[in-house]
Scaffold this motif. Structure first.
Motif, PDB file in Angstrom:
ATOM      1  N   VAL A 171       0.833  -1.222   0.000  1.00 52.65           N
ATOM      2  CA  VAL A 171       0.000   0.000   0.000  1.00 52.65           C
ATOM      3  C   VAL A 171       0.860   1.261   0.000  1.00 52.65           C
ATOM      4  O   VAL A 171       0.643   2.196  -0.771  1.00 52.65           O
ATOM      5  CB  VAL A 171      -0.948   0.011   1.228  1.00 52.65           C
ATOM      6  CG1 VAL A 171      -1.764   1.290   1.273  1.00 52.65           C
ATOM      7  CG2 VAL A 171      -1.863  -1.199   1.197  1.00 52.65           C
ATOM      8  N   GLY A 172       1.892   1.273   0.807  1.00 49.83           N
ATOM      9  CA  GLY A 172       2.777   2.437   0.853  1.00 49.83           C
ATOM     10  C   GLY A 172       3.276   2.728   2.254  1.00 49.83           C
ATOM     11  O   GLY A 172       2.986   1.995   3.197  1.00 49.83           O
ATOM     12  N   SER A 173       4.060   3.809   2.350  1.00 47.66           N
ATOM     13  CA  SER A 173       4.647   4.165   3.649  1.00 47.66           C
ATOM     14  C   SER A 173       4.418   5.640   3.934  1.00 47.66           C
ATOM     15  O   SER A 173       4.312   6.443   3.010  1.00 47.66           O
ATOM     16  CB  SER A 173       6.162   3.927   3.637  1.00 47.66           C
ATOM     17  OG  SER A 173       6.473   2.691   3.082  1.00 47.66           O
ATOM     18  N   GLU A 174       4.397   5.954   5.207  1.00 47.68           N
ATOM     19  CA  GLU A 174       4.335   7.361   5.610  1.00 47.68           C
ATOM     20  C   GLU A 174       5.339   7.579   6.735  1.00 47.68           C
ATOM     21  O   GLU A 174       5.318   6.877   7.746  1.00 47.68           O
ATOM     22  CB  GLU A 174       2.923   7.738   6.061  1.00 47.68           C
ATOM     23  CG  GLU A 174       2.843   9.212   6.398  1.00 47.68           C
ATOM     24  CD  GLU A 174       1.431   9.710   6.649  1.00 47.68           C
ATOM     25  OE1 GLU A 174       0.533   8.878   6.875  1.00 47.68           O
ATOM     26  OE2 GLU A 174       1.247  10.943   6.616  1.00 47.68           O
ATOM     27  N   PHE A 175       6.233   8.537   6.533  1.00 47.85           N
ATOM     28  CA  PHE A 175       7.225   8.892   7.548  1.00 47.85           C
ATOM     29  C   PHE A 175       6.825  10.254   8.099  1.00 47.85           C
ATOM     30  O   PHE A 175       6.742  11.225   7.349  1.00 47.85           O
ATOM     31  CB  PHE A 175       8.629   8.950   6.928  1.00 47.85           C
ATOM     32  CG  PHE A 175       9.155   7.598   6.538  1.00 47.85           C
ATOM     33  CD1 PHE A 175       8.730   6.971   5.370  1.00 47.85           C
ATOM     34  CD2 PHE A 175      10.085   6.952   7.336  1.00 47.85           C
ATOM     35  CE1 PHE A 175       9.202   5.715   5.017  1.00 47.85           C
ATOM     36  CE2 PHE A 175      10.571   5.694   6.993  1.00 47.85           C
ATOM     37  CZ  PHE A 175      10.122   5.069   5.828  1.00 47.85           C
ATOM     38  N   LYS A 176       6.572  10.292   9.416  1.00 51.48           N
ATOM     39  CA  LYS A 176       6.105  11.554  10.014  1.00 51.48           C
ATOM     40  C   LYS A 176       7.140  12.089  11.003  1.00 51.48           C
ATOM     41  O   LYS A 176       7.600  11.346  11.882  1.00 51.48           O
ATOM     42  CB  LYS A 176       4.817  11.308  10.808  1.00 51.48           C
ATOM     43  CG  LYS A 176       3.631  10.974   9.966  1.00 51.48           C
ATOM     44  CD  LYS A 176       2.428  10.940  10.890  1.00 51.48           C
ATOM     45  CE  LYS A 176       1.366  10.062  10.326  1.00 51.48           C
ATOM     46  NZ  LYS A 176       0.358   9.689  11.286  1.00 51.48           N
ATOM     47  N   CYS A 177       7.475  13.363  10.857  1.00 56.53           N
ATOM     48  CA  CYS A 177       8.348  14.018  11.837  1.00 56.53           C
ATOM     49  C   CYS A 177       7.435  14.861  12.715  1.00 56.53           C
ATOM     50  O   CYS A 177       6.821  15.819  12.237  1.00 56.53           O
ATOM     51  CB  CYS A 177       9.359  14.920  11.158  1.00 56.53           C
ATOM     52  SG  CYS A 177      10.271  14.102   9.851  1.00 56.53           S
ATOM     53  N   VAL A 178       7.340  14.485  13.994  1.00 53.57           N
ATOM     54  CA  VAL A 178       6.384  15.156  14.883  1.00 53.57           C
ATOM     55  C   VAL A 178       7.137  16.111  15.811  1.00 53.57           C
ATOM     56  O   VAL A 178       7.938  15.683  16.648  1.00 53.57           O
ATOM     57  CB  VAL A 178       5.607  14.113  15.716  1.00 53.57           C
ATOM     58  CG1 VAL A 178       4.539  14.778  16.562  1.00 53.57           C
ATOM     59  CG2 VAL A 178       4.984  13.070  14.795  1.00 53.57           C
ATOM     60  N   PHE A 179       6.887  17.411  15.616  1.00 52.81           N
ATOM     61  CA  PHE A 179       7.600  18.430  16.407  1.00 52.81           C
ATOM     62  C   PHE A 179       6.740  18.910  17.566  1.00 52.81           C
ATOM     63  O   PHE A 179       5.545  19.163  17.392  1.00 52.81           O
ATOM     64  CB  PHE A 179       7.966  19.624  15.520  1.00 52.81           C
ATOM     65  CG  PHE A 179       8.960  19.263  14.459  1.00 52.81           C
ATOM     66  CD1 PHE A 179      10.318  19.283  14.729  1.00 52.81           C
ATOM     67  CD2 PHE A 179       8.536  18.881  13.188  1.00 52.81           C
ATOM     68  CE1 PHE A 179      11.236  18.934  13.756  1.00 52.81           C
ATOM     69  CE2 PHE A 179       9.451  18.523  12.216  1.00 52.81           C
ATOM     70  CZ  PHE A 179      10.801  18.540  12.499  1.00 52.81           C
ATOM     71  N   PRO A 180       7.371  19.067  18.753  1.00 53.52           N
ATOM     72  CA  PRO A 180       6.580  19.516  19.914  1.00 53.52           C
ATOM     73  C   PRO A 180       6.165  20.977  19.757  1.00 53.52           C
ATOM     74  O   PRO A 180       6.807  21.742  19.024  1.00 53.52           O
ATOM     75  CB  PRO A 180       7.547  19.353  21.083  1.00 53.52           C
ATOM     76  CG  PRO A 180       8.897  19.425  20.482  1.00 53.52           C
ATOM     77  CD  PRO A 180       8.787  18.876  19.091  1.00 53.52           C
ATOM     78  N   ARG A 181       5.125  21.337  20.451  1.00 56.69           N
ATOM     79  CA  ARG A 181       4.551  22.675  20.360  1.00 56.69           C
ATOM     80  C   ARG A 181       5.575  23.776  20.684  1.00 56.69           C
ATOM     81  O   ARG A 181       5.579  24.835  20.062  1.00 56.69           O
ATOM     82  CB  ARG A 181       3.382  22.743  21.350  1.00 56.69           C
ATOM     83  CG  ARG A 181       2.558  23.962  21.250  1.00 56.69           C
ATOM     84  CD  ARG A 181       1.559  23.960  22.407  1.00 56.69           C
ATOM     85  NE  ARG A 181       1.004  25.279  22.587  1.00 56.69           N
ATOM     86  CZ  ARG A 181      -0.045  25.716  21.936  1.00 56.69           C
ATOM     87  NH1 ARG A 181      -0.642  24.958  21.059  1.00 56.69           N
ATOM     88  NH2 ARG A 181      -0.504  26.933  22.136  1.00 56.69           N
ATOM     89  N   ASP A 182       6.484  23.477  21.661  1.00 59.12           N
ATOM     90  CA  ASP A 182       7.408  24.553  22.055  1.00 59.12           C
ATOM     91  C   ASP A 182       8.447  24.903  20.989  1.00 59.12           C
ATOM     92  O   ASP A 182       9.228  25.822  21.152  1.00 59.12           O
ATOM     93  CB  ASP A 182       8.091  24.228  23.398  1.00 59.12           C
ATOM     94  CG  ASP A 182       8.947  22.981  23.328  1.00 59.12           C
ATOM     95  OD1 ASP A 182       9.046  22.388  22.229  1.00 59.12           O
ATOM     96  OD2 ASP A 182       9.515  22.586  24.361  1.00 59.12           O
ATOM     97  N   LYS A 183       8.476  24.141  19.894  1.00 62.20           N
ATOM     98  CA  LYS A 183       9.402  24.488  18.802  1.00 62.20           C
ATOM     99  C   LYS A 183       8.703  25.362  17.750  1.00 62.20           C
ATOM    100  O   LYS A 183       9.327  25.839  16.813  1.00 62.20           O
ATOM    101  CB  LYS A 183       9.897  23.207  18.107  1.00 62.20           C
ATOM    102  CG  LYS A 183      10.910  22.428  18.918  1.00 62.20           C
ATOM    103  CD  LYS A 183      12.296  22.981  18.703  1.00 62.20           C
ATOM    104  CE  LYS A 183      13.298  22.403  19.648  1.00 62.20           C
ATOM    105  NZ  LYS A 183      13.081  22.692  21.047  1.00 62.20           N
ATOM    106  N   LEU A 184       7.388  25.526  17.892  1.00 63.01           N
ATOM    107  CA  LEU A 184       6.648  26.246  16.854  1.00 63.01           C
ATOM    108  C   LEU A 184       6.660  27.737  17.125  1.00 63.01           C
ATOM    109  O   LEU A 184       6.308  28.178  18.216  1.00 63.01           O
ATOM    110  CB  LEU A 184       5.210  25.738  16.796  1.00 63.01           C
ATOM    111  CG  LEU A 184       5.111  24.230  16.598  1.00 63.01           C
ATOM    112  CD1 LEU A 184       3.684  23.782  16.571  1.00 63.01           C
ATOM    113  CD2 LEU A 184       5.823  23.815  15.323  1.00 63.01           C
TER     114      LEU A 184
END
Ligand code: ADP
Length: 436
Positions: A411-424
């Motif tokens: 089906v496929g792949s998904e690579f997610k980079c999840v950044f914490p709120r304090d970096k936004l």
């Protein structure tokens, strides 16, 4: 109970008969009742003395209700004694076992005072037991990072690593476990040797990579000169082309290894600055456009242009570029690649999704290990160094972010980079934004 009732009734009746015969029936009954009451109070007193100290005051022979009460209390007492002995043996063994652990263990009360410490606490932390009993832990151990995990309701599983203030060669890993709502157990381990071995390992890889850099450049230079030479015999054309491909691969591996060593080196200052992720992604896309066209992939972009974050632009460029090139390489021609940069709940997520072959579940946990490949031949064919995802993981770690991988075979792949709120950047308070 019945026995007592019969006994007392018998005594009262006897008193009544005697009283009747001497003409003082009521006073005789009253006298007998007072006698019975006095006797009962005396037996109650004996029982009380025995309960207070069963060894010193052995219980005299009892009968009736007192006998039953005494028997039941004796049984309960014996049971408690047995449980006490068992608990005490268990506690001794438990303390002995904890004492034998190579880690320092300190129990801290809800008021932050030391309740107990094992012998190794002295060696690792300088905390002596029982001398330091009821001393505040934070008065003896003064590291802000440790204080922070102690006050944390959910302390980090891996704890914190701090360089000892009293001995700069010593590095200690502190972990905190909340074993009741208010009570905490601190586990401290001397990790100096481990850190040293890791450093030797990192230095070795970095040195070898560095030493290989120049010979490889020279080798590649000569290969290119030979390839360009006129009158090159046909039999050398293919071997030289192979030599060129392999030396390029080796150069890529060496440069990735050097980059990883740089990321691992904690002294490398992360140049934290506002990063416009969309422009980072655009730069990557410009570079990979020829590859996308070559494989006739369709690209879909879903980005929030206003979402900016604090980070190291070159590191983020490198991480995102690895994910995007992987998606391009591993997805067969005419694939669909979706790039997303958006808020998801409280976090910002950069994700790369493809409809490629997917990755079998058993490989997912190990993908970020150096040189780990699902299909080594395909990876080498595609020019991969096997270090891309290791770099992604390190970069994200340095940004306190997480890499999440969702993949389904076929089906496929998904690579997610999840950044914490304090970096936004958009989510930071105004005074912090202006100070950046
Ligand atoms: P490589 O240089 O071999 O691509 P990476 O560390 O970037 O090394 O990736 C590790 C392995 O993960 C790859 O060898 C490949 O098997 C697998 N992989 C990475 N990205 C994808 C993807 N998008 N689709 C399928 N497999 C992937």
């Amino acid at each position: 109970m019945q026995q007592d009732i019969w006994k007392f009734t018998g005594l009262i009746l006897t008193a009544a008969i005697v009283g009747y015969s001497i003409g003082f029936i009521l006073p005789t009954i009253l006298l007998m009742t007072l006698g019975i009451l006095g006797w009962q109070i005396y037996r109650l007193h004996l029982l009380y003395k025995w309960v207070i100290n069963p060894r010193k005051d052995p219980m005299p022979e009892m009968s009736g209700q007192f006998y039953l009460l005494h028997r039941e209390l004796s049984r309960k007492n014996a049971q408690n004694q047995k449980r006490k002995r068992q608990l005490s043996t268990f506690l001794t063994q438990f303390r002995r076992a904890i004492g034998a652990l190579p880690d320092a263990i300190v129990l801290i009360s809800n008021t932050g005072k030391i309740e107990w410490a094992n012998p190794n606490a002295k060696e690792v932390l300088g905390i002596r037991w029982p001398e330091d009993s009821q001393v505040r832990f934070s008065d003896l151990i003064r590291y802000p990072e440790v204080e922070a995990i102690l006050n944390n309701v959910e302390p980090p599983e891996l704890g914190v690593v701090v360089r000892s203030l009293s001995n700069k060669d010593q590095t200690i890993n502190f972990k905190c476990v909340r074993y009741t709502k208010d009570q905490r157990m601190v586990i401290a381990r001397d990790v100096s040797r481990l850190i040293k071995v890791n450093q030797i390992h990192t230095d070795f890889v970095a040195n070898v990579s560095h030493e290989l850099k120049t010979p490889l450049t020279v080798l590649r230079g000569y290969v290119e000169i030979l390839q360009d030479a006129k009158n090159l015999p046909d039999k050398f054309v293919k071997p030289l082309a192979q030599m060129n491909i392999q030396s390029v691969r080796m150069q890529l591996i060496v440069s990735d290894l050097l980059y990883l060593a740089k990321l691992e080196d904690s002294s490398t200052e992360k140049d934290l600055q506002p990063v416009d992720i969309t422009s980072v992604v655009n730069t990557i896309l410009e570079a990979v456009q020829p590859l996308i066209e070559e494989k006739r992939h369709k690209l879909e972009l879903d980005v929030d242009y206003s979402l900016k974050m604090l980070g190291a632009p070159t590191e983020l460029h490198s991480a995102f570029s690895n994910l995007i090139t992987n998606a391009i390489h591993y997805t067969p021609e005419n694939g669909l690649i979706k790039l997303r940069w958006r808020m998801s709940g409280q976090q910002a997520v950069f994700s790369v999704k493809d409809n490629g072959p997917g990755i079998p579940a058993q490989h997912l946990d190990r993908l970020t290990q150096r040189f780990y490949r699902v299909d080594p031949d395909r990876s080498r064919e595609s020019g991969g160094t096997g270090l891309g995802l290791a770099i992604v993981k390190h970069v994200l770690q340095r940004h306190k972010a997480e890499l999440e991988i969702d993949s389904t075979e076929g089906v496929g792949s998904e690579f997610k980079c999840v950044f914490p709120r304090d970096k936004l950047l958009n989510k930071l308070p105004e005074h912090l934004k202006s100070s950046i």
